[in-house]
Enzyme design. Structure first.
Site, mmCIF file in Angstrom:
data_model
loop_
_atom_site.group_PDB
_atom_site.id
_atom_site.type_symbol
_atom_site.label_atom_id
_atom_site.label_comp_id
_atom_site.label_asym_id
_atom_site.label_seq_id
_atom_site.Cartn_x
_atom_site.Cartn_y
_atom_site.Cartn_z
ATOM 1 N N ARG A 107 0.645 -0.612 -0.369
ATOM 2 C CA ARG A 107 -0.184 0.135 0.278
ATOM 3 C C ARG A 107 1.171 1.337 0.076
ATOM 4 O O ARG A 107 1.478 1.351 1.001
ATOM 5 C CB ARG A 107 -1.089 -0.481 1.096
ATOM 6 C CG ARG A 107 -1.479 1.267 0.799
ATOM 7 C CD ARG A 107 -2.958 1.364 2.318
ATOM 8 N NE ARG A 107 -3.767 0.099 2.140
ATOM 9 C CZ ARG A 107 -5.008 0.359 1.910
ATOM 10 N NH1 ARG A 107 -5.594 1.617 3.211
ATOM 11 N NH2 ARG A 107 -5.901 0.260 1.653
ATOM 12 N N HIS A 134 -7.233 1.241 -6.427
ATOM 13 C CA HIS A 134 -7.513 -0.571 -5.459
ATOM 14 C C HIS A 134 -7.963 -1.414 -5.905
ATOM 15 O O HIS A 134 -8.805 -1.589 -5.511
ATOM 16 C CB HIS A 134 -8.169 0.592 -5.412
ATOM 17 C CG HIS A 134 -7.838 -0.016 -3.097
ATOM 18 N ND1 HIS A 134 -7.971 -1.200 -2.796
ATOM 19 C CD2 HIS A 134 -9.093 0.835 -1.795
ATOM 20 C CE1 HIS A 134 -7.316 -1.624 -1.224
ATOM 21 N NE2 HIS A 134 -8.332 -0.689 -1.100
ATOM 22 N N GLN A 137 -9.607 -3.807 -3.631
ATOM 23 C CA GLN A 137 -11.123 -3.303 -3.119
ATOM 24 C C GLN A 137 -12.427 -3.617 -4.370
ATOM 25 O O GLN A 137 -13.678 -4.231 -4.894
ATOM 26 C CB GLN A 137 -11.012 -1.898 -3.713
ATOM 27 C CG GLN A 137 -12.337 -1.651 -3.362
ATOM 28 C CD GLN A 137 -13.538 -1.521 -1.594
ATOM 29 O OE1 GLN A 137 -11.969 -1.318 -0.380
ATOM 30 N NE2 GLN A 137 -14.256 -1.869 -1.203
ATOM 31 N N ASP A 228 -17.305 7.040 -1.837
ATOM 32 C CA ASP A 228 -16.023 6.768 -1.349
ATOM 33 C C ASP A 228 -16.430 8.634 -0.283
ATOM 34 O O ASP A 228 -16.938 9.167 -0.908
ATOM 35 C CB ASP A 228 -15.123 6.801 -1.943
ATOM 36 C CG ASP A 228 -13.368 5.858 -1.006
ATOM 37 O OD1 ASP A 228 -13.381 6.200 0.170
ATOM 38 O OD2 ASP A 228 -12.954 6.283 -2.405
ATOM 39 N N CYS A 267 -16.474 1.541 -0.072
ATOM 40 C CA CYS A 267 -15.083 0.838 0.005
ATOM 41 C C CYS A 267 -15.300 0.985 1.876
ATOM 42 O O CYS A 267 -13.866 -0.346 2.565
ATOM 43 C CB CYS A 267 -14.112 1.332 -0.726
ATOM 44 S SG CYS A 267 -14.127 2.954 -0.120
ATOM 45 N N ARG A 295 -13.074 -8.705 0.757
ATOM 46 C CA ARG A 295 -12.285 -8.497 0.183
ATOM 47 C C ARG A 295 -11.110 -9.991 1.443
ATOM 48 O O ARG A 295 -10.284 -9.844 0.136
ATOM 49 C CB ARG A 295 -12.328 -7.146 1.996
ATOM 50 C CG ARG A 295 -12.311 -5.724 1.379
ATOM 51 C CD ARG A 295 -11.946 -5.629 0.108
ATOM 52 N NE ARG A 295 -10.320 -4.998 -0.288
ATOM 53 C CZ ARG A 295 -9.857 -4.718 0.550
ATOM 54 N NH1 ARG A 295 -10.213 -3.246 0.997
ATOM 55 N NH2 ARG A 295 -8.390 -4.580 0.163
#
Ligand code: CP
Ligand code: NVA
Length: 319
Positions: A107, A134, A137, A228, A267, A295
């Site tokens: 990340r 991402h 996700q 988001d 998310c 996830r």
């Protein structure tokens, strides 16, 4: 079955263009399969390292638990614990970690960092969120949508920033043949290069990608509404950014324009009262906690494919 060159890394979800629906189907089957969860250990003897330059709740915990359940050993490395970027180059870090690990998740801030790590690593690299993409996700998002909906049950509406989560959602929706209609404030549209890639894939699959600056236009008759945070990690200094999002809150008035059976996704983490109200995120239409759980299942499919493709293919052919 058409032969597929399986990807080596997952940096953006379209790296999985040829195998994405199988990756999602695998995860959906495995989630229901208690016997496989007990007996199938495709990461036995493997160690997977995860490097975090930004905070994480879901990604970190779902990777650690998923790796352990698949028989592997997770190692979580905060950037403060290792020399990456400060006194050791990305290339050297990648070369060294590849001597110990069987896979790396990363990340980071700029997407170039995860691309560079992948270029120099000799083991699979998974993007655990960059400023641009991402993909993990998006795999969980499409898994959640496909568990409960079909493409003819309304389009996916995005309301908010044209950010990393939207980028991979557009690519994933295009790969699965879902129409997507995004509403962003002017000046916060998705990255044009990613949009072009998504449009190319959607054209091949006969689905549509539309954009607007009007949230009401995007959500009208939608089957899924997704939002988001307005200010992503690393953008906290952009004080004025959230001012541009007046009118983009997902609230009961906005969602009343969608199909009555619409699904709400986020998310997470959510900034309740900013991009979404409690009434929407806590409503029966909300699937945000199923989405967060997914996830883990989606990443178990991704890890098995990248780190032990024969085992992944064996299970795919069984179900
Ligand atoms: N959705 C997501 O990536 O959450 P975390 O930042 O908690 O990992
Ligand atoms: N767009 C958000 C997603 C967090 C999971 C961010 O990058 O901070």
């Amino acid at each position: 079955m058409k032969s597929v060159d399986y990807p080596r890394n997952l940096l953006s979800i379209d790296d999985f263009d040829d195998c994405f629906s199988d990756v999602v189907k695998w995860a959906i089957s495995y989630k229901m399969d208690e016997e496989a969860q007990r007996d199938f250990k495709p990461l036995d003897g493997m160690a997977i390292g995860s490097i975090y330059e930004k905070p994480s709740t879901r990604t970190r915990v779902s990777f650690e638990v998923g790796i352990t359940r698949l028989g592997g050993q997770p190692l979580t490395l905060s950037k403060n614990d290792i020399q990456l970027g400060s006194s050791e180059s990305v290339a050297d870090t990648a070369a060294v970690l590849s001597r110990y690990l069987d896979g790396i998740t990363y990340r980071c801030f700029g997407h170039d960092a995860v691309s560079e790590l992948a270029e120099h690593a000799t083991v699979p690299v998974i993007n655990a969120l960059s400023d641009l993409h991402h993909p993990c996700q998006a795999a969980a998002d499409m898994m959640t949508i496909l568990e409960k909906r079909k493409p003819d049950q309304g389009h996916i509406a995005w309301v908010g920033d044209g950010n990393n989560v939207l980028h991979d959602l557009m690519l994933a929706a295009a790969m699965c043949g879902f129409d997507i209609f995004y509403a962003t404030p002017e000046g916060f549209e998705p990255n044009p290069e990613v949009l072009d890639r998504a449009r190319r894939i959607s054209a091949e699959n006969g689905s549509k990608i539309l954009g607007t600056n009007d949230p009401f236009e995007a959500v009208t008759n939608a089957g899924v509404i997704y939002t988001d945070v307005f200010v992503s990690m690393g953008e906290e200094h952009l004080d004025e950014k959230s001012d541009a999002f007046q009118g983009f809150q997902v609230n009961e008035f906005l969602v009343s324009n969608a199909r009555p059976d619409y699904m709400f996704l986020h998310c997470l983490p959510a900034h309740r009262g900013d991009e979404v109200t409690d009434e929407v995120i806590d409503s029966p239409n909300s699937a945000v906690f199923d989405q967060a759980e997914n996830r883990m299942w989606a990443q178990m499919s991704i890890l098995t494919l990248l780190c032990n493709e024969p085992a992944w293919a064996t299970y795919r052919d069984l179900v």
